[in-house]
Scaffold this active site. Structure first.
Site, mmCIF file in Angstrom:
data_model
loop_
_atom_site.group_PDB
_atom_site.id
_atom_site.type_symbol
_atom_site.label_atom_id
_atom_site.label_comp_id
_atom_site.label_asym_id
_atom_site.label_seq_id
_atom_site.Cartn_x
_atom_site.Cartn_y
_atom_site.Cartn_z
ATOM 1 N N HIS A 463 0.834 -1.205 0.000
ATOM 2 C CA HIS A 463 0.000 0.000 0.000
ATOM 3 C C HIS A 463 0.870 1.257 0.000
ATOM 4 O O HIS A 463 0.687 2.155 -0.831
ATOM 5 C CB HIS A 463 -0.914 -0.022 1.226
ATOM 6 C CG HIS A 463 -1.824 1.161 1.336
ATOM 7 N ND1 HIS A 463 -3.158 1.099 1.009
ATOM 8 C CD2 HIS A 463 -1.615 2.430 1.754
ATOM 9 C CE1 HIS A 463 -3.726 2.292 1.194
ATOM 10 N NE2 HIS A 463 -2.796 3.113 1.660
ATOM 11 N N GLU A 464 1.792 1.322 0.922
ATOM 12 C CA GLU A 464 2.625 2.520 1.020
ATOM 13 C C GLU A 464 3.538 2.669 -0.199
ATOM 14 O O GLU A 464 3.805 3.788 -0.645
ATOM 15 C CB GLU A 464 3.452 2.502 2.316
ATOM 16 C CG GLU A 464 2.623 2.515 3.591
ATOM 17 C CD GLU A 464 1.572 3.620 3.635
ATOM 18 O OE1 GLU A 464 1.803 4.702 3.037
ATOM 19 O OE2 GLU A 464 0.512 3.408 4.232
ATOM 20 N N HIS A 467 1.628 4.405 -2.901
ATOM 21 C CA HIS A 467 1.704 5.870 -2.735
ATOM 22 C C HIS A 467 3.054 6.386 -3.253
ATOM 23 O O HIS A 467 3.130 7.402 -3.941
ATOM 24 C CB HIS A 467 1.574 6.246 -1.259
ATOM 25 C CG HIS A 467 0.173 6.260 -0.739
ATOM 26 N ND1 HIS A 467 -0.845 6.955 -1.342
ATOM 27 C CD2 HIS A 467 -0.375 5.679 0.370
ATOM 28 C CE1 HIS A 467 -1.960 6.800 -0.639
ATOM 29 N NE2 HIS A 467 -1.701 6.031 0.395
ATOM 30 N N HIS A 470 3.273 6.632 -6.979
ATOM 31 C CA HIS A 470 2.507 7.776 -7.468
ATOM 32 C C HIS A 470 3.357 9.046 -7.403
ATOM 33 O O HIS A 470 3.306 9.903 -8.298
ATOM 34 C CB HIS A 470 1.234 7.929 -6.628
ATOM 35 C CG HIS A 470 0.133 8.667 -7.304
ATOM 36 N ND1 HIS A 470 -1.058 8.972 -6.679
ATOM 37 C CD2 HIS A 470 0.021 9.178 -8.556
ATOM 38 C CE1 HIS A 470 -1.840 9.622 -7.522
ATOM 39 N NE2 HIS A 470 -1.214 9.765 -8.662
#
Length: 682
Positions: A463-464, A467, A470
């Site tokens: 998940h991190e 980020h 992105h």
């Protein structure tokens, strides 16, 4: 001796940074920004005003970044200088947001004949700038203008105070024992960590803390019901007026002040409430649309959650003679039921997910998807011996970098997050590469035992990193819309949730897992059980997230004065409508709800579910084409990750998916396909 913060390099020199350097450096850098602004206003234009200002503000941002970061991961001596710097920086940005001369430059640029032919990122940065000026009170006069600025400064202080109280309350409580029998049921990894925690404090025996790995191990595995009660009570009452540290780090008054100031900010801007102000920069159309989305999902998910809870109660009664499930029993009983039904537990999986292997596999997954290679650089200075640094390469060219601080420790803020060190932009010295911080709180290695992750922690890491991608894979070179900058907040979780999907694909699992002692792959039998258990109690998890999201949104949509008692009353009302699990009388969840009181999720926690619709639907294309289909990976890279905030999130999604978002994939992935929702982020 020169101050390293005054000319911060791309990678901060962490070993040279000292707390006493902060205030003079930030004051000097803000002065530089103010001077450049005045020069830019004398000769208004894109390059002479906006680009020249971006250059000096980038220096300020890159100096403030390690200060803020060190406060989060080391706290202690960095807290006071960070708070002083925060006040200075907040005042500067508020003042700039209300600068009418600069606002007029933006207006003139947007109205110029050549504006329509500008590159899209350049146009979008001006459009977002105009919006942000209006949301910063540029149109306010006299007392209202001063009040808005004072409120902004005070809100920054209160948010920091809220986070400090949660961290201090977490660190203040421990439970010590010299009888190992008290820890019966805990996995050996957790017992070893408790032993290490005690040793660190100069004690014999074992020490239980409220840090994530310790808390979760007790709640999920401890046979000692009284220990579970003690730990649960301490955790859910943190930073409140009740519990073992009642009143010591109480966030009651902090919450009241934050909510009152946010409401006043919205009113000063002519809006009915803070939720309306929050949505001014998000995808969601209006408050009614958000509440309809959340309430409809809750209404349809709750029956399934009630069935799951009824199963849990029946199992607890029949197997353990627990006629009344208490809050501190839920996770423990759920783990027992999961083991009975699927013959699998997170602890059984943990030996197959050693941290180093998971990391290596994560990088391999990303390379197959997006053609990006990751290499560690052990020569880079960090703030702790466990922190790693990596460079990203595409076609042999270095394109970005990131720090990874993976393990829990005292004085480090809990949870997991990504933050920016440097933003990709075209500067005076050339193209600046994007650099990120990735922070988690996994159990560290103890003795000869390496760090072993639960599968839940594996998804957190993915998940991190989503980020981080992105931020790091953007191809935009204007800071205001580069990476995650300018991205609607209710779309910013999409890439992170999207990457989690690979944690559940057999082909990818083979890349991220192997037994830490033997190197053997995850056995097919265990893999099948893990996948079968994927949606165990997924409806209960869904309504829990909806409970937080509805509470947050209704709290900020309220036009009442929200005193502590009313906040608690609203929390209780939402639980009555949505929740299915029992709640301890000491539960003060809101007092530790840092996402909305100390983070960026105020009237925006719904973003997790909103973005989950986007991420699940985006992944469904990989399900159709193949999870490592190179053309689909390239399409996601070019349409989503590279574009930053240069275009509207919905337009980028449609470009990738060929249509507007559909909720069906989310429901199917959650194992609740029978639900039919009539709302979507479209």
């Amino acid at each position: 001796m020169s101050n390293p913060l005054l000319n911060i390099p791309l990678l901060p020199p962490f070993t040279q940074l000292q707390p006493e350097q902060v205030e003079p450096a930030i004051a000097k850098l803000i002065g530089d920004c103010q001077g450049q602004l005045q020069r830019g206003l004398e000769n208004p234009g894109w390059e002479s005003t906006l680009q020249s200002l971006e250059q000096v503000q980038d220096q300020l941002n890159r100096a403030f970044s390690p200060i803020s970061h060190l406060n989060s991961v080391l706290s202690g001596e960095w807290r006071a200088p960070y708070e002083a710097a925060l006040a200075q920086v907040t005042a500067y940005w508020t003042e700039q947001g209300q600068n009418r001369e600069l606002y007029e430059v933006y207006q003139q640029l947007a109205a110029s004949p050549e504006f329509v032919s500008w590159p899209q990122p350049q146009k979008k940065s001006v459009e977002l700038g105009l919006r942000d000026f209006e949301l910063s009170g540029v149109g306010l006069e006299g007392e209202a203008r001063e009040r808005f600025a004072a409120n902004s400064k005070r809100l920054a202080e209160l948010s920091s105070q809220f986070a400090n109280n949660v961290l201090d309350a977490t660190n203040a409580w421990t439970w010590h024992t010299e009888d190992k029998a008290d820890l019966t049921g805990l996995p050996e990894t957790a017992i070893a960590a408790a032993k290490s925690a005690a040793n660190t404090k100069g004690k014999n025996g074992w020490l239980i803390t409220l840090e994530g790995p310790s808390y979760l191990a007790v709640m999920t595995h401890a046979e000692n019901r009284e220990l579970r009660r003690l730990v649960h009570t301490a955790f859910v009452s943190r930073a409140s007026e009740v519990g073992p540290n009642a009143g010591e780090f109480d966030n009651s008054g902090v919450m009241e002040s934050i909510l009152a100031l946010r409401a006043e900010q919205a009113q000063l801007l002519g809006m009915a409430n803070y939720a309306e102000l929050s949505l001014a920069s998000k995808m969601a159309p209006d408050c009614e649309g958000v509440l309809e989305f959340l309430n409809d999902l809750a209404k349809r998910a709750k029956p399934a959650a009630e069935r799951e809870m009824a199963e849990l109660r029946l199992f607890a009664s029949e197997e353990y003679k627990l006629e009344e499930l208490q809050p501190w029993d839920i996770a423990w009983v759920a783990e027992k039921l999961k083991q009975q039904r699927y013959a699998i537990s997170q602890e059984e999986l943990r030996p197959y997910f050693p941290y180093a292997k998971v990391l290596e596999g994560l990088f391999a997954v990303v390379e197959k998807l997006f053609g990006v290679a990751v290499q560690e650089d052990t020569t880079v200075e960090t703030w702790h011996k466990d922190v790693q640094f990596f460079w990203l390469y595409r076609n042999g060219e270095r394109i970005a970098g990131f720090y990874l601080d993976a393990f829990a420790r005292e004085k480090k803020r809990g949870g997991a997050w990504m933050d920016t060190v440097a933003t990709r932009r075209q500067g005076e010295e050339g193209l600046q590469l994007p650099i990120a911080y990735l922070v988690c709180n996994f159990s560290p290695a103890v003795g000869d035992m390496p760090s072993l992750l639960t599968h839940y922690e594996v998804t957190t890491l993915f998940h991190e990193f989503g980020h981080g991608l992105h931020h790091m894979l953007t191809q935009i070179a204007i800071a205001a819309v580069s990476g995650i900058n300018g991205v609607a907040w209710d779309a910013v979780e999409m890439p992170s949730q999207f990457l989690e999907n690979w944690c559940w694909q057999p082909e990818a699992i083979a890349m991220i897992s192997s037994h830490y002692q033997t190197g053997e792959p995850l056995p097919a039998e265990l893999l099948e059980k893990m996948l079968a258990a994927k949606n165990f109690q997924s409806a209960m998890f869904t309504v829990r997230q909806l409970e937080f999201a509805i509470f947050d949104f209704r709290l900020h949509a309220s036009e009442e004065v929200m005193e502590t008692q009313k906040i608690q009353q609203l929390m209780s009302e939402v639980r009555t409508e949505v929740a299915v699990v029992p709640v301890a009388k000491e539960n003060r969840f809101q007092h530790g709800f840092s996402h909305i009181f100390a983070g960026g999720y105020a009237a925006g926690y719904y973003s997790y579910k909103w973005a989950e619709v986007l991420s699940a639907d985006a992944f469904s294309l990989f399900e159709e084409k193949g999870i490592f289909d190179s053309a689909t990976g390239e399409s996601f890279l070019h349409s989503i990750l590279e574009q930053g905030g240069s275009r509207d999130a919905l337009d980028l999604f449609v470009e990738f998916r060929g249509r507007k978002p559909d909720v069906d994939a989310l429901l199917r992935h959650s194992g609740i396909e029978q639900l039919e929702l009539n709302i979507s982020p479209a």
